[in-house]
Design a protein around this motif. Structure first.
Motif, PDB file in Angstrom:
ATOM      1  N   SER A  88       0.841  -1.199   0.000  1.00 42.45           N
ATOM      2  CA  SER A  88       0.000   0.000   0.000  1.00 42.45           C
ATOM      3  C   SER A  88       0.872   1.242   0.000  1.00 42.45           C
ATOM      4  O   SER A  88       1.990   1.233   0.521  1.00 42.45           O
ATOM      5  CB  SER A  88      -0.920   0.015   1.223  1.00 42.45           C
ATOM      6  N   ILE A  89       0.354   2.304  -0.591  1.00 43.01           N
ATOM      7  CA  ILE A  89       1.047   3.587  -0.643  1.00 43.01           C
ATOM      8  C   ILE A  89       0.203   4.613   0.089  1.00 43.01           C
ATOM      9  O   ILE A  89      -0.900   4.947  -0.343  1.00 43.01           O
ATOM     10  CB  ILE A  89       1.294   4.030  -2.099  1.00 43.01           C
ATOM     11  N   GLY A  90       0.706   5.104   1.218  1.00 42.99           N
ATOM     12  CA  GLY A  90      -0.050   6.052   2.018  1.00 42.99           C
ATOM     13  C   GLY A  90      -1.325   5.426   2.554  1.00 42.99           C
ATOM     14  O   GLY A  90      -1.323   4.316   3.087  1.00 42.99           O
ATOM     15  N   SER A  91      -2.419   6.139   2.357  1.00 39.96           N
ATOM     16  CA  SER A  91      -3.712   5.651   2.838  1.00 39.96           C
ATOM     17  C   SER A  91      -4.486   4.934   1.746  1.00 39.96           C
ATOM     18  O   SER A  91      -5.656   4.613   1.909  1.00 39.96           O
ATOM     19  CB  SER A  91      -4.547   6.821   3.369  1.00 39.96           C
ATOM     20  N   GLY A  92      -3.816   4.678   0.627  1.00 45.70           N
ATOM     21  CA  GLY A  92      -4.482   4.002  -0.488  1.00 45.70           C
ATOM     22  C   GLY A  92      -4.696   2.529  -0.214  1.00 45.70           C
ATOM     23  O   GLY A  92      -4.242   1.969   0.792  1.00 45.70           O
ATOM     24  N   GLY A  93      -5.366   1.878  -1.125  1.00 47.21           N
ATOM     25  CA  GLY A  93      -5.643   0.457  -0.985  1.00 47.21           C
ATOM     26  C   GLY A  93      -4.433  -0.386  -1.331  1.00 47.21           C
ATOM     27  O   GLY A  93      -3.365   0.116  -1.702  1.00 47.21           O
ATOM     28  N   VAL A  94      -4.599  -1.686  -1.213  1.00 48.94           N
ATOM     29  CA  VAL A  94      -3.519  -2.620  -1.507  1.00 48.94           C
ATOM     30  C   VAL A  94      -3.320  -2.720  -3.018  1.00 48.94           C
ATOM     31  O   VAL A  94      -4.271  -2.839  -3.781  1.00 48.94           O
ATOM     32  CB  VAL A  94      -3.839  -4.011  -0.922  1.00 48.94           C
ATOM     33  N   VAL A  95      -2.055  -2.664  -3.431  1.00 47.64           N
ATOM     34  CA  VAL A  95      -1.694  -2.724  -4.844  1.00 47.64           C
ATOM     35  C   VAL A  95      -1.035  -4.070  -5.133  1.00 47.64           C
ATOM     36  O   VAL A  95      -0.171  -4.517  -4.373  1.00 47.64           O
ATOM     37  CB  VAL A  95      -0.730  -1.580  -5.207  1.00 47.64           C
ATOM     38  N   ARG A  96      -1.446  -4.702  -6.216  1.00 48.65           N
ATOM     39  CA  ARG A  96      -0.845  -5.966  -6.629  1.00 48.65           C
ATOM     40  C   ARG A  96      -0.584  -5.937  -8.128  1.00 48.65           C
ATOM     41  O   ARG A  96      -1.199  -5.162  -8.869  1.00 48.65           O
ATOM     42  CB  ARG A  96      -1.756  -7.150  -6.303  1.00 48.65           C
ATOM     43  N   LEU A  97       0.313  -6.818  -8.574  1.00 52.46           N
ATOM     44  CA  LEU A  97       0.594  -6.954  -9.994  1.00 52.46           C
ATOM     45  C   LEU A  97      -0.089  -8.189 -10.536  1.00 52.46           C
ATOM     46  O   LEU A  97      -0.365  -9.145  -9.799  1.00 52.46           O
ATOM     47  CB  LEU A  97       2.103  -7.060 -10.244  1.00 52.46           C
ATOM     48  N   THR A  98      -0.339  -8.181 -11.834  1.00 52.71           N
ATOM     49  CA  THR A  98      -0.861  -9.383 -12.470  1.00 52.71           C
ATOM     50  C   THR A  98       0.231 -10.448 -12.489  1.00 52.71           C
ATOM     51  O   THR A  98       1.425 -10.139 -12.445  1.00 52.71           O
ATOM     52  CB  THR A  98      -1.313  -9.092 -13.907  1.00 52.71           C
ATOM     53  N   SER A  99      -0.170 -11.687 -12.576  1.00 46.40           N
ATOM     54  CA  SER A  99       0.798 -12.784 -12.573  1.00 46.40           C
ATOM     55  C   SER A  99       1.750 -12.694 -13.759  1.00 46.40           C
ATOM     56  O   SER A  99       2.951 -12.938 -13.622  1.00 46.40           O
ATOM     57  CB  SER A  99       0.061 -14.129 -12.597  1.00 46.40           C
ATOM     58  N   GLU A 100       1.214 -12.351 -14.925  1.00 47.55           N
ATOM     59  CA  GLU A 100       2.048 -12.274 -16.125  1.00 47.55           C
ATOM     60  C   GLU A 100       3.091 -11.178 -16.007  1.00 47.55           C
ATOM     61  O   GLU A 100       4.265 -11.370 -16.340  1.00 47.55           O
ATOM     62  CB  GLU A 100       1.172 -12.044 -17.359  1.00 47.55           C
ATOM     63  N   SER A 101       2.667 -10.014 -15.529  1.00 45.58           N
ATOM     64  CA  SER A 101       3.586  -8.897 -15.376  1.00 45.58           C
ATOM     65  C   SER A 101       4.657  -9.206 -14.340  1.00 45.58           C
ATOM     66  O   SER A 101       5.854  -8.951 -14.548  1.00 45.58           O
ATOM     67  CB  SER A 101       2.825  -7.635 -14.971  1.00 45.58           C
ATOM     68  N   ALA A 102       4.264  -9.774 -13.215  1.00 40.18           N
ATOM     69  CA  ALA A 102       5.214 -10.108 -12.155  1.00 40.18           C
ATOM     70  C   ALA A 102       6.209 -11.160 -12.615  1.00 40.18           C
ATOM     71  O   ALA A 102       7.404 -11.078 -12.307  1.00 40.18           O
ATOM     72  CB  ALA A 102       4.457 -10.596 -10.923  1.00 40.18           C
ATOM     73  N   LEU A 103       5.739 -12.140 -13.371  1.00 44.31           N
ATOM     74  CA  LEU A 103       6.623 -13.199 -13.854  1.00 44.31           C
ATOM     75  C   LEU A 103       7.684 -12.628 -14.778  1.00 44.31           C
ATOM     76  O   LEU A 103       8.871 -12.976 -14.673  1.00 44.31           O
ATOM     77  CB  LEU A 103       5.810 -14.265 -14.582  1.00 44.31           C
ATOM     78  N   LEU A 104       7.279 -11.747 -15.684  1.00 46.51           N
ATOM     79  CA  LEU A 104       8.226 -11.136 -16.613  1.00 46.51           C
ATOM     80  C   LEU A 104       9.293 -10.347 -15.864  1.00 46.51           C
ATOM     81  O   LEU A 104      10.489 -10.456 -16.158  1.00 46.51           O
ATOM     82  CB  LEU A 104       7.481 -10.229 -17.590  1.00 46.51           C
ATOM     83  N   MET A 105       8.870  -9.564 -14.885  1.00 48.49           N
ATOM     84  CA  MET A 105       9.817  -8.748 -14.136  1.00 48.49           C
ATOM     85  C   MET A 105      10.734  -9.603 -13.272  1.00 48.49           C
ATOM     86  O   MET A 105      11.925  -9.306 -13.124  1.00 48.49           O
ATOM     87  CB  MET A 105       9.052  -7.747 -13.278  1.00 48.49           C
ATOM     88  N   CYS A 106      10.210 -10.684 -12.708  1.00 48.17           N
ATOM     89  CA  CYS A 106      11.030 -11.551 -11.865  1.00 48.17           C
ATOM     90  C   CYS A 106      12.066 -12.310 -12.681  1.00 48.17           C
ATOM     91  O   CYS A 106      13.208 -12.498 -12.238  1.00 48.17           O
ATOM     92  CB  CYS A 106      10.147 -12.527 -11.092  1.00 48.17           C
ATOM     93  N   VAL A 107      11.685 -12.744 -13.869  1.00 46.72           N
ATOM     94  CA  VAL A 107      12.644 -13.431 -14.744  1.00 46.72           C
ATOM     95  C   VAL A 107      13.774 -12.476 -15.127  1.00 46.72           C
ATOM     96  O   VAL A 107      14.955 -12.843 -15.113  1.00 46.72           O
ATOM     97  CB  VAL A 107      11.939 -13.976 -16.001  1.00 46.72           C
ATOM     98  N   ALA A 108      13.412 -11.241 -15.465  1.00 50.26           N
ATOM     99  CA  ALA A 108      14.424 -10.240 -15.812  1.00 50.26           C
ATOM    100  C   ALA A 108      15.340  -9.967 -14.626  1.00 50.26           C
ATOM    101  O   ALA A 108      16.565  -9.850 -14.776  1.00 50.26           O
ATOM    102  CB  ALA A 108      13.746  -8.960 -16.276  1.00 50.26           C
TER     103      ALA A 108
END
Length: 205
Positions: A57-77
């Protein structure tokens, strides 16, 4: 077994463990491939779970998550970036050894520089486990501690592995740390370029 032994040793008694690592005189392939490919999985697997399942979360905002596809690409990199960064740092240490009067043969220098890069990177890679809970304050705190210990290992290890006086080792270690910071900046800049090209993170609704 040696991998676990040395990993524990650099936390319990780093001076003695650097001497043991030097006496091993293992080949580049054994030092690098037996450690880095496995240890580099720790931060990327933790990060994948953290950004897709836990979120932040950023400040008082809600919880932020990434899509599985996006996270997988970034983790592989990120995984391959770690492999390349440790390899390049080890090669730099080997290359600079002549400038600092290291008298061992080329093969031994190759082992020693690689060993220094590998074992000094271990605290940072183990710290990557904190990414399973990707809150900024926690991640930054843990990585500062891990990075600080990695710097200490470099200053402690170079005089021992390279068999040079501590005064010369201090200058050598300082140049190594400078290059390590440059590599970190290059990785960050590359990340920004990739993100700006449209391959950035994709958030869930």
């Amino acid at each position: 077994m040696a991998m676990l032994q040395h990993t524990l040793g650099i936390f319990i008694n780093p001076h003695r463990e650097w001497e043991r690592i030097r006496s091993d005189k293992e080949s580049f392939l054994r030092v690098y491939l037996r450690h880095i490919p496995l240890l580099a999985l720790i931060p990327v697997v933790a990060a994948y779970f953290g950004v897709t399942q836990v979120g932040w979360s950023i400040g008082s905002g809600g919880v932020v998550r990434l899509t599985s596809e996006s996270a997988l690409l970034m983790c592989v990199a990120a995984y391959f970036a770690q492999l390349v960064a440790v390899y390049m740092l080890g090669e730099y240490i080997n290359w600079m050894s002549r400038s600092f009067g290291v008298e061992d043969g080329a093969d031994e220098r190759h082992f020693e520089g690689t060993a220094l890069a590998v074992y000094s990177a271990i605290p940072i890679m183990l710290a990557g486990a904190v990414l399973v809970y990707p809150e900024l304050w926690l991640v930054v705190s843990v990585y500062i501690l891990a990075g600080g210990y990695g710097v200490y290992l470099i200053y402690e290890g170079i005089p021992i592995l390279m068999n040079i006086p501590k005064e010369r080792g201090f200058i050598y270690a300082s140049s190594v740390i400078t290059v390590a910071l440059v590599l970190a900046v290059v990785v960050m800049v590359t990340t920004v370029i990739v993100w700006s090209s449209g391959a950035g993170p994709v958030y869930t609704n």
